[in-house]
Write an enzyme that holds these catalytic residues in place. Structure first.
Site, PDB file in Angstrom:
ATOM      1  CE1 TYR A  63     -10.513   1.441 -37.041  1.00 50.36           C
ATOM      2  CE2 TYR A  63      -9.455  -0.239 -35.689  1.00 50.36           C
ATOM      3  CZ  TYR A  63     -10.101   0.988 -35.809  1.00 50.36           C
ATOM      4  OH  TYR A  63     -10.308   1.750 -34.690  1.00 50.36           O
ATOM      5  N   GLY A  64      -6.961   0.810 -38.594  1.00 46.46           N
ATOM      6  CA  GLY A  64      -5.870   1.293 -37.743  1.00 46.46           C
ATOM      7  C   GLY A  64      -5.332   0.286 -36.735  1.00 46.46           C
ATOM      8  N   GLY A  65      -6.189  -0.125 -35.806  1.00 45.83           N
ATOM      9  CA  GLY A  65      -5.728  -0.991 -34.717  1.00 45.83           C
ATOM     10  C   GLY A  65      -5.233  -2.344 -35.204  1.00 45.83           C
ATOM     11  CE  LYS A  90      -5.504   0.744 -29.427  1.00 49.83           C
ATOM     12  NZ  LYS A  90      -5.561   1.475 -28.150  1.00 49.83           N
ATOM     13  NE  ARG A 104     -18.527   4.446 -23.167  1.00 46.86           N
ATOM     14  CZ  ARG A 104     -18.995   5.609 -23.617  1.00 46.86           C
ATOM     15  NH1 ARG A 104     -20.188   6.033 -23.234  1.00 46.86           N
ATOM     16  NH2 ARG A 104     -18.294   6.338 -24.450  1.00 46.86           N
ATOM     17  CG  ASP A 131      -4.871   4.726 -27.373  1.00 46.12           C
ATOM     18  OD1 ASP A 131      -5.880   4.479 -26.680  1.00 46.12           O
ATOM     19  OD2 ASP A 131      -4.458   3.949 -28.247  1.00 46.12           O
ATOM     20  NE  ARG A 135     -11.065   4.928 -33.909  1.00 48.49           N
ATOM     21  CZ  ARG A 135     -10.549   4.545 -32.745  1.00 48.49           C
ATOM     22  NH1 ARG A 135      -9.540   5.185 -32.210  1.00 48.49           N
ATOM     23  NH2 ARG A 135     -11.071   3.536 -32.085  1.00 48.49           N
ATOM     24  CB  SER A 172     -11.508   1.247 -27.202  1.00 49.40           C
ATOM     25  OG  SER A 172     -10.397   0.404 -27.058  1.00 49.40           O
ATOM     26  CG  HIS A 186      -5.747   1.051 -23.685  1.00 49.64           C
ATOM     27  ND1 HIS A 186      -7.021   0.553 -23.767  1.00 49.64           N
ATOM     28  CD2 HIS A 186      -5.618   1.910 -24.726  1.00 49.64           C
ATOM     29  CE1 HIS A 186      -7.636   1.075 -24.810  1.00 49.64           C
ATOM     30  NE2 HIS A 186      -6.808   1.909 -25.405  1.00 49.64           N
ATOM     31  NE  ARG A 205      -8.961  -1.933 -30.638  1.00 48.66           N
ATOM     32  CZ  ARG A 205      -9.693  -2.553 -29.739  1.00 48.66           C
ATOM     33  NH1 ARG A 205      -9.642  -3.869 -29.618  1.00 48.66           N
ATOM     34  NH2 ARG A 205     -10.474  -1.873 -28.918  1.00 48.66           N
ATOM     35  CB  CYS A 227     -14.254   5.188 -22.146  1.00 45.31           C
ATOM     36  SG  CYS A 227     -15.234   3.697 -22.190  1.00 45.31           S
TER      37      CYS A 227
HETATM   38  C1  OXD Z   1      -8.693   1.626 -29.439  1.00 39.64           C
HETATM   39  C2  OXD Z   1      -7.963   2.733 -30.109  1.00 39.64           C
HETATM   40  O1  OXD Z   1      -9.429   0.882 -30.089  1.00 39.64           O
HETATM   41  O2  OXD Z   1      -7.281   3.487 -29.406  1.00 39.64           O
HETATM   42  O3  OXD Z   1      -8.515   1.493 -28.214  1.00 39.64           O
HETATM   43  O4  OXD Z   1      -8.032   2.850 -31.336  1.00 39.64           O
HETATM   44 MN    MN Z   2      -7.075   2.809 -27.402  1.00 40.82          MN
END
Ligand code: OXD
Ligand code: MN
Length: 593
Positions: free
Chosen positions: A198-200, A207, A397, A278, A366, A249, A227, A70, A251
């Protein structure tokens, strides 16, 4: 065509006039359509077939090396009034943002197919679910959206019934980081995303819709888009408590959502059920409890670190019918990443593996897979009304200071605890990794409006008749002086969840401290765990001086949001700070008397 679908057709026509595709494909979400797209992408090289004996139905996609995460610095919330987006978002005036994006979209689909993807976030018949339509020129997006959402004909039928939907326009463009923007127009329920696959950034249901736009919608409609994972914990009596948990993300949300109980717990009959990993949409039910759905239908999980030791459920989930993105490959063409046995021969960029080039799999590589393939998939995950929540957990974290677990005193304190969340950054977003940053409720990259208004909205759920979940904070990532993690994590996290459930059921007294309630001695079930007394003491220690500094930092952080920060949250911060000061004074007072 009904007049409601005419509105959709008009928008599709407008987009086609702007982007000028060679053809338009309305996605029906069928298996045949999926297979055809996979075949087409195998031919173009967008997908690479993996070992079909060991991984049937599995394919690899390699993205452009400059497009692997992202891009928060290129992500904007474009509200009419800049204040509404808040200091937590990048802002651009809607007219400027539209002009900028439309210039990029102008003619960008020439010679390409434009796909129209109707989708539903949430169980198709759920009143909590919401629909959208994504227009994209990426077949990779289409096949991922099919797994991640309820896509195609049923979603179109719901859009026809309801008339409203979120509009998302996406093009991979030239994948040029200089020509990449992810723009959100919450007041228009519109998303425009250009220049990333990219996915996000590109699967707009995730997202962009399910968090940024949905959080904005949720504010005016009286619900929350968060989230968070959702997990059901079944005790030996067969009772299930549902817990939603927010972590930044990468974690371990997927690991916690699919946790395998430690052996002793399994023998006693404990079970864990996965509802989501998620995103969680929740709203109060008629009985005053908060009910939650997972708006997604699949997992877009981080591959590295997923192994038999850490998450065997995820590993069996992704043994078939999975799209892998940016993982490495073994000599016999199996997907590979750091943490798995075996040896990579080809890295995520398709080069012969050479450790000098860094990890074989990209740290943010991923897998995309249907949620239903998870062995612990909850039979209640499709419940239209959602599952009732017993607890909400915040975590991050934190190598030092923050104890393994504590419980907030009440809802308002819980909102403060969520607002104060901090965590070391990870590879899920571009930028430095391992830097501590505040990430309130793990929504820093995703809240679609001003954080001050967002906290006010959270506080508003505490009203007469509400039976709200208890709020906890956990820290699985506490380190000792030697830099090693003090808590084993993974399956053993159930020990902490069990304590939470005992608190919910009124069975654990706990110890009150200025920062909240911690487990009393003996309350955490530690049988079968080699944890020495000193480590346990460290994990459950409240360092008053350290927390006084932390509260001062939290106070400054709250002030950075200006006038929109609710007074109630400032008051809560002052209450905890005062309690810490009083505790520090108490020994002195005792000496004086
Ligand atoms: C993120 C995801 O980046 O879930 O939080 O892909
Ligand atoms: Mn996420």
């Amino acid at each position: 065509m009904s007049s409601k679908l005419e509105a959709l057709q008009r928008w599709v026509d407008e987009v086609a006039a702007l982007t000028r595709p060679a053809q338009i494909h309305w996605c029906d979400g069928s298996e045949t359509e999926y297979r055809q797209l996979v075949q087409q992408m195998l031919q173009t090289g967008d997908l690479i077939e993996l070992n079909q004996q060991t991984h049937p139905g599995c394919y690899l996609h390699r993205s452009n090396p400059s497009d692997v995460a992202r891009v928060e610095h290129l992500t904007f919330v474009c509200t009419k009034d800049e204040e509404d987006a808040g200091p937590n978002n990048h802002w651009m005036a809607p007219a400027d943002a539209h002009a900028k994006m439309d210039a990029l979209f102008d003619g960008c689909m020439e010679g390409r197919t434009m796909y129209v993807i109707p989708y539903c976030m949430g169980p198709i018949d759920s009143p909590l679910a919401r629909c959208g339509v994504e227009i994209t020129d990426s077949p990779y997006v289409v096949i991922n959206m099919r797994t991640m959402t309820r896509m195609g004909a049923p979603a179109l039928a719901r859009i026809e019934r309801e008339g409203s939907f979120v509009k998302g326009l996406h093009s991979t463009g030239e994948l040029d980081p200089e020509r990449r923007f992810i723009m959100h127009f919450p007041e228009e329920l519109t998303i425009k995303s250009y220049g990333s696959g990219y996915g996000g950034n590109a699967l707009l249901g995730k997202k962009c819709h399910a968090l940024r736009i949905a959080s904005y919608q949720a504010k005016s409609e009286g619900w929350l888009a968060e989230h968070m994972l959702i997990v059901g914990i079944e005790n030996p009596k067969g009772e299930t408590h549902y817990i939603a948990a927010a972590f930044p993300s990468a974690c371990g949300k997927t690991n916690l959502a699919m946790l395998i109980p430690p052996e002793g717990y399994r023998k006693d009959g404990w079970k864990v059920w996965t509802v989501g990993d998620d995103i969680c949409w929740m709203r109060p039910g008629a009985d005053g409890r908060l009910y939650a759905i997972n708006p997604e239908a699949g997992y877009f999980g981080v591959a590295p670190g997923t192994s038999d030791g850490t998450n065997p459920n995820a590993l069996s989930t992704i043994a078939k019918d999975t799209i892998f993105t940016n993982v490495a490959v073994t000599a016999d063409n199996q997907p590979w990443w750091e943490g798995l046995p075996g040896t990579p021969v080809t890295d995520w960029q398709g080069r012969p593996y050479d450790p000098a080039n860094g990890p074989a799999a990209h740290p943010n590589s991923r897998f995309t897979v249907s949620a239903k393939q998870c062995p612990t998939w909850s039979s209640h995950a499709e419940d239209a009304q959602g599952v009732p929540l017993s607890a909400i957990v915040f975590g991050g974290r934190r190598p030092s200071l923050v104890p393994l677990v504590f419980e907030a005193k009440d809802w308002a304190h819980g909102v403060l605890v969520g607002a104060a969340m901090g965590s070391e950054t990870t590879a899920a977003a571009t930028g430095a990794v391992g830097v501590l940053r505040r990430d309130s409720m793990a929504m820093k990259p995703f809240a679609g409006y001003h954080y001050g208004d967002y906290f006010r909205h959270w506080l508003s759920f505490d009203r007469p008749g509400a039976k709200l979940p208890k709020i906890f904070h956990v820290n699985w990532f506490r380190k000792g002086e030697d830099g090693r993690f003090l808590w084993p994590g993974f399956g053993d996290n159930l020990r902490v969840l069990e304590w939470m459930i005992q608190r919910v059921e009124g069975q654990a007294a706990g110890v009150d401290t200025p920062i909240g309630t911690l487990p009393a001695k003996g309350e955490l079930q530690l049988d079968g765990l080699a944890l020495d007394a000193h480590t346990l003491d460290t994990l459950l220690h409240v360092d008053h001086a350290g927390w006084q500094d932390e509260l001062a930092a939290i106070g400054e952080y709250l002030h950075s949001f200006g006038d929109r920060m609710p007074q109630q949250l400032h008051a809560e911060q002052q209450r905890v700070a005062q309690a810490l000061d009083d505790a520090a004074d108490a020994p002195r007072a005792a000496l004086a008397s």
